[in-house]
Design a protein around this motif. Structure first.
Motif, PDB file in Angstrom:
ATOM      1  N   VAL A  44       0.828  -1.196   0.000  1.00 33.36           N
ATOM      2  CA  VAL A  44       0.000   0.000   0.000  1.00 33.36           C
ATOM      3  C   VAL A  44       0.868   1.254   0.000  1.00 33.36           C
ATOM      4  O   VAL A  44       0.562   2.247  -0.641  1.00 33.36           O
ATOM      5  CB  VAL A  44      -0.951  -0.005   1.215  1.00 33.36           C
ATOM      6  N   PRO A  48       0.565   1.779  -5.375  1.00 36.38           N
ATOM      7  CA  PRO A  48      -0.809   1.293  -5.278  1.00 36.38           C
ATOM      8  C   PRO A  48      -0.994  -0.076  -5.912  1.00 36.38           C
ATOM      9  O   PRO A  48      -2.122  -0.557  -5.996  1.00 36.38           O
ATOM     10  CB  PRO A  48      -1.601   2.368  -6.043  1.00 36.38           C
ATOM     11  N   THR A 168     -10.161  -1.321   8.383  1.00 39.69           N
ATOM     12  CA  THR A 168     -10.213  -1.817   7.004  1.00 39.69           C
ATOM     13  C   THR A 168     -10.692  -3.251   6.923  1.00 39.69           C
ATOM     14  O   THR A 168     -10.812  -3.804   5.835  1.00 39.69           O
ATOM     15  CB  THR A 168      -8.823  -1.711   6.346  1.00 39.69           C
ATOM     16  N   ARG A 354     -11.289   8.023   4.312  1.00 36.87           N
ATOM     17  CA  ARG A 354     -10.599   7.091   3.424  1.00 36.87           C
ATOM     18  C   ARG A 354     -11.604   6.116   2.850  1.00 36.87           C
ATOM     19  O   ARG A 354     -12.474   5.596   3.561  1.00 36.87           O
ATOM     20  CB  ARG A 354      -9.491   6.347   4.172  1.00 36.87           C
ATOM     21  N   GLU A 356     -12.342   3.054  -0.560  1.00 38.21           N
ATOM     22  CA  GLU A 356     -11.888   2.245  -1.688  1.00 38.21           C
ATOM     23  C   GLU A 356     -13.093   1.530  -2.269  1.00 38.21           C
ATOM     24  O   GLU A 356     -13.887   0.923  -1.529  1.00 38.21           O
ATOM     25  CB  GLU A 356     -10.827   1.244  -1.237  1.00 38.21           C
ATOM     26  N   ARG A 358     -14.253  -1.164  -5.462  1.00 40.00           N
ATOM     27  CA  ARG A 358     -13.797  -2.100  -6.489  1.00 40.00           C
ATOM     28  C   ARG A 358     -14.779  -2.119  -7.646  1.00 40.00           C
ATOM     29  O   ARG A 358     -15.986  -2.376  -7.453  1.00 40.00           O
ATOM     30  CB  ARG A 358     -13.613  -3.490  -5.871  1.00 40.00           C
ATOM     31  N   THR A 366      -9.963  -0.548  -9.297  1.00 35.69           N
ATOM     32  CA  THR A 366     -10.192   0.064  -7.979  1.00 35.69           C
ATOM     33  C   THR A 366     -10.040   1.577  -8.078  1.00 35.69           C
ATOM     34  O   THR A 366      -9.156   2.085  -8.781  1.00 35.69           O
ATOM     35  CB  THR A 366      -9.180  -0.454  -6.940  1.00 35.69           C
ATOM     36  N   ARG A 368      -9.539   4.764  -5.324  1.00 34.15           N
ATOM     37  CA  ARG A 368      -9.221   5.043  -3.927  1.00 34.15           C
ATOM     38  C   ARG A 368      -9.221   6.540  -3.681  1.00 34.15           C
ATOM     39  O   ARG A 368      -8.766   7.321  -4.526  1.00 34.15           O
ATOM     40  CB  ARG A 368      -7.844   4.483  -3.561  1.00 34.15           C
TER      41      ARG A 368
END
Length: 729
Positions: A44, A48, A168, A354, A356, A358, A366, A368
Motif C-alpha cells: 500500500v 498502489p 479496514t 478514506r 476504496e 472495487r 479500484t 481510492r
C-alpha cells in the motif's frame, strides 16, 4: 577514514559472522500471518500495485508491531533509527524526526496512514511530529519509484505510520482489544495505551466497525552519564571564557563555572503526551469507507542552553553591566534554577476520510480516495512562563487514484494529489511570516513483468505556490521521473536498480525565514531567490534468500543541483548565531548491508544472528567541504534466542566518530551501546499477552548523535531499564 570505520565495525560484525541485517531477522521471526500483513502494508505504501516485499526494486524496511512494542520510543525518529540507513534529528525526548541517508526536513515525508502529518515538524528540528508512536501498529520506510505518489516532499524517503484508526477489516469474532502499560527508570517515565475495534452493526452484507484508542506518556528529566555539554564544547566555552574574563566580574565567573558543572541529569527534558482517536468504517466485499478524528496534545521541554547573551562581547563597553545582567538571567533560565527552560505546548485536531471501491468491467479495478484535515498549533513557552511564539498550521491534503486492471503482465495506477496549507508564526521571535502554500500534483506509476524481468516507471508533475502576508508570491513547476529494472538471477538471487530525476520546490521556511528562533538558539535567514532543487541519481539492490541466510545490499548515489540546506554563517544577529538557507551543488553516496543467519537449535531454543552496516558521504561540490549534520558510519549486531515462552535478544549498536564535518561544526566521538531485550509470553498460543523487559545502554556510555542540532548540549539517555505489559484478544 572509511577504512578506519570499517575496521572499527569489524569486531561488532564478527559477532554474527554471516549476519548484517536487523530487519530481515525480525521479519522471519514472525509467523506467516504476520509476514503477510507486513507485505500487504508495504504494498500500500510503496505503490498502489500489489506486490511482495522481495519484488520491490529498492531497499524497504518494515517495523512490525512486535518490534515497535519491544523498542517502544517516545518519538517516531527514535523508534526507527535502528533500521539500516535511518538516524534521527534528536532534539531531546519530545521531538525527533527520521533522517534517511543523511536527508531530513522537508525531503522526508512522515505520513499518518498514507496522508501527510500536516504539522510543523518539517519546518524546524524542535517541532515534534504529531504522530504518536504508542498508537502505531506498523511503520514502513520506502524509497524508489513509489515516492512519486507522494510528491517532492518525500524525495529523500517516505515514512508511513499506520495506527488502524480507520478500520479496514471486520474484527474476528466481532471484537478485538489490546492494552499496554509500561515504565522506565532513566526518566521515571510511565505510559499506558488502549485500543479496540468492534462490529457495531450489520446492514445486509455491510458491517459497521467502530475503533477507539487512547494513549498517555509522561516522563521527568532523564539521567545522563556525565556532563550535558560535550568535552569539545566545554573546551570551546572555556577558551571563550578565558578570552573574556577581564571584561566580566567575579560573580559572572562563578556562574560560568556552575554552568560547566551541569552533570548527571539533562535539565528540561521532561514531557507529557496524550492522544485519543475515534474511527468508524462501513465494510463489505465491494467497498470500504471510513472516517476518523484524532486529538493530540504534547508538552515537552527543549533541553539546551539557549544562552543568547554569551556571545555579545563585541557590544560597546557602555553596555557591559546590562550584558552581565542578561547573561545571569539566561543562566538561570538554562538550568531551571528559577523558571526552567523553553517548553513547547502542541495541539492538533485532525480529521481523516478514506475509501476504496472495487469496479467491474472497466479498464480500472479500484478507485481510492484519502483526505486529511488538520488544525495544528504549538506555543513556545519562554522561561518566564510567557508565550514567546505561536506556530499554527491549518491545512488539508487529499489524494484520488485509479488502479488499472492487470493485463498481459502490465499493471499501473494514476492519480492526483492536492495540498493546502496556511502557516503562521506569531510573536516576538516569529522567524517565518504568515504564508499560504498550495500544491497540485499529477502522477502515474506503471509496472511490467515478463519472465525473470521486472520493470517499473513513474512520473509526476507538480505545481507549488507560496504567498506571504506582504503579498510576495512565488511559484514553481516541477517534473520528476524515475524508472527501475529487476532481474531474477537465480531462484535465490535478485538484482534490482532504479534511476531518477526529481525536482523539489523550496519550502516556506527556506524562502521567507528572517528572525530569531528561541527553541533552536539561532537567527534563521531564508532566501527568496532560491530556485528548484534538482536531484539525479540511482540505487542498486542485491537480495539473497536461502533457508538459513538472507541478505540485502544497497548502494546509492545522488547528485544535487542547487541543494538547499541550513548553514551556519559565522555571523551574529540579536546575540544569536546566524543560520542561513543556501543552495549549492552537492553529492550523496553510500551503502547499507543487512542480513540474518539461522544458527541452529541448542538448549531448546532457536538462535538467529543478524546485523547491519550503513554509511553515507555528503559533500558540497567543488571541494567546498562537507554538509552539516551527516550521520557517521554505523553498525548494529544482534543475537536472538527463542523458546516457546521466552525470547531474548542481545544487541551491540556502534556509531563511529564523525570527523567529516562542515564549517563551524564540532567533531562527534564514537560510541557503542549494549542493549538487551527479553519477552515472556505465559501463553504461547496467544502472542498478544506479553511481559517485556528492556535494558538500553547497559554500560551507561555517553552517546551523542551527530545529526542533532543539539548534539553538543544534549547527549542520549544513560542506562535505562524499561518494563511493560501488554494484553489483547
Amino acid at each position: 577514514m572509511l577504512k578506519q570505520q570499517l575496521r572499527l565495525s569489524g569486531a561488532i560484525s564478527a559477532i554474527c559472522l554471516a549476519g548484517l541485517s536487523t530487519a530481515f531477522a525480525q521479519d522471519t521471526a514472525q509467523d506467516q500471518s504476520q509476514d503477510e500483513v507486513a507485505e500487504d502494508t508495504i504494498v500500500v505504501t510503496a505503490s498502489p500495485i500489489a506486490k511482495e516485499q522481495d519484488d520491490l526494486l529498492i531497499g524497504a524496511s518494515v517495523v512490525t508491531r512486535e518490534e515497535i512494542q519491544k523498542r517502544m520510543s517516545n518519538t517516531i525518529g527514535e523508534m526507527l533509527k535502528a533500521e539500516p540507513g535511518v538516524s534521527s534529528s534528536f532534539f531531546g525526548p519530545g521531538s525527533s524526526r527520521p533522517i534517511i541517508r543523511g536527508q531530513g526536513g522537508d525531503r522526508i515525508q512522515v505520513l499518518d496512514n498514507g496522508i501527510g502529518s500536516i504539522d510543523a515538524s518539517s519546518s524546524s528540528a524542535d517541532h515534534a511530529v504529531a504522530v504518536e508512536p504508542a498508537q502505531a501498529e506498523q511503520a514502513e520506510i520506502i524509497r524508489g519509484t513509489g515516492l512519486l505518489r507522494y510528491g517532492s516532499s518525500g524525495s529523500g524517503g517516505v515514512v508511513n505510520v499506520i495506527d488502524g484508526r480507520i478500520p479496514t477489516s471486520v474484527p474476528e469474532n466481532g471484537l478485538e482489544a489490546s492494552m499496554r502499560a509500561g515504565a522506565s527508570s532513566v526518566d521515571e517515565g510511565r505510559d499506558v495505551a488502549f485500543a479496540t475495534d468492534f462490529e457495531a452493526a450489520k446492514f445486509g452484507d455491510t458491517s459497521l466497525v467502530i475503533h477507539f484508542d487512547a494513549a498517555l506518556r509522561e516522563a521527568h528529566d532523564y539521567d545522563i552519564p556525565g556532563f550535558a555539554e560535550s568535552a569539545a564544547f566545554r573546551a570551546l566555552e572555556e577558551e571563550g571564557h578565558d578570552h573574556d574574563e577581564e571584561d566580566h566580574d567575579d560573580d559572572h565567573d562563578h556562574e560560568h563555572e556552575e554552568e560547566e558543572e551541569a552533570f548527571g541529569t539533562l535539565e528540561n527534558s521532561g514531557f507529557e503526551t496524550s492522544a485519543v482517536s475515534f474511527g468508524t468504517s462501513f465494510i463489505n466485499d465491494r467497498f470500504t469507507f471510513g472516517a476518523a478524528v484524532k486529538q493530540t496534545n504534547s508538552d515537552y521541554g527543549i533541553p539546551a542552553g539557549h544562552d543568547h547573551a554569551h556571545e555579545e562581547e563585541d557590544h560597546d563597553d557602555d553596555h557591559d553591566d546590562e550584558h552581565d545582567e542578561d547573561h545571569e538571567h539566561e543562566h538561570e533560565h538554562e538550568h531551571g534554577e528559577e523558571e526552567g527552560g523553553v517548553r513547547i505546548n502542541l495541539e492538533q485536531l485532525r480529521y481523516d476520510l478514506r475509501g476504496e471501491y472495487r469496479l467491474d468491467s472497466t479498464p480500472f479495478e479500484t478507485v481510492r480516495v484519502a483526505l486529511g484535515i488538520s488544525d495544528y498549533e504549538h506555543r513556545e513557552i519562554e522561561p518566564s512562563g510567557e508565550v514567546g511564539t505561536i506556530f499554527a498550521n491549518q491545512g488539508w491534503e487529499g489524494r484520488l487514484e485509479l488502479v488499472q486492471r492487470p493485463q498481459g503482465g502490465w499493471r499501473g495506477a494514476s492519480g492526483v494529489q492536492v495540498r493546502q496549507r496556511e502557516f503562521s508564526a506569531i510573536g516576538e521571535e516569529a522567524f517565518v511570516p504568515p504564508t499560504e502554500t498550495s500544491q497540485v500534483g499529477i502522477f502515474t506509476f506503471q509496472d511490467y513483468e515478463t519472465g525473470p524481468w521486472h520493470f517499473e516507471g513513474a512520473a509526476r508533475y507538480e505545481r507549488t505556490e507560496h504567498e506571504d502576508d506582504m503579498g510576495t508570491s512565488l511559484s514553481f513547476d516541477g517534473f520528476s521521473i524515475s524508472g527501475g529494472t529487476g532481474y531474477e538471477l537465480t531462484e535465490n538471487f535478485k538484482l534490482g536498480g532504479t534511476v531518477f530525476r526529481t525536482e523539489r520546490a523550496p519550502t516556506t521556511e527556506e524562502l521567507f525565514s528572517n528572525g530569531p528562533h528561541l527553541a533552536t538558539d539561532a537567527f534563521e535567514l531564508g532566501d527568496t531567490s532560491l530556485d528548484k532543487e534538482i536531484s539525479t541519481g540511482g540505487e542498486l539492490v542485491l537480495r539473497g534468500r536461502y533457508d538459513r541466510l538472507n541478505f540485502t545490499l544497497n548502494g546509492f548515489y545522488t547528485d544535487y543541483s542547487d541543494y538547499i540546506y541550513q548553514a551556519e554563517t559565522g555571523g551574529e544577529e540579536d546575540g544569536l548565531p546566524v543560520f542561513a538557507y543556501t543552495a549549492a551543488d552537492a553529492t550523496f553516496s553510500g551503502f547499507e548491508a543487512e542480513a540474518d543467519l539461522l544458527l541452529g537449535s541448542a538448549f531448546g531454543a532457536e538462535f538467529v544472528a543478524d546485523g547491519s552496516v550503513e554509511y553515507v558521504r555528503a559533500q558540497i561540490d567543488g571541494g567546498n567541504g562537507n554538509l552539516p549534520r551527516i550521520p557517521p558510519f554505523g553498525a548494529l549486531a544482534g543475537l536472538n534466542a527463542d523458546w516457546d515462552r521466552v525470547s531474548i535478544r542481545g544487541e551491540v549498536d556502534h556509531a563511529a566518530d564523525q570527523d567529516e564535518i562542515a564549517e563551524f561544526e564540532l567533531e562527534t566521538e564514537s560510541y557503542t551501546l549494549l542493549n538487551l531485550y527479553v519477552t515472556y509470553r505465559p501463553f504461547p498460543e496467544n502472542e498478544k499477552i506479553a511481559l517485556r523487559v528492556a535494558a538500553n545502554n547497559l554500560t551507561d556510555e555517553e552517546a551523542r548523535q551527530h545529526t542533532s542540532f543539539l548534539k553538543d548540549e544534549v547527549p542520549l539517555p544513560g542506562r535505562n531499564f524499561r518494563v511493560s505489559f501488554e494484553a489483547g484478544f
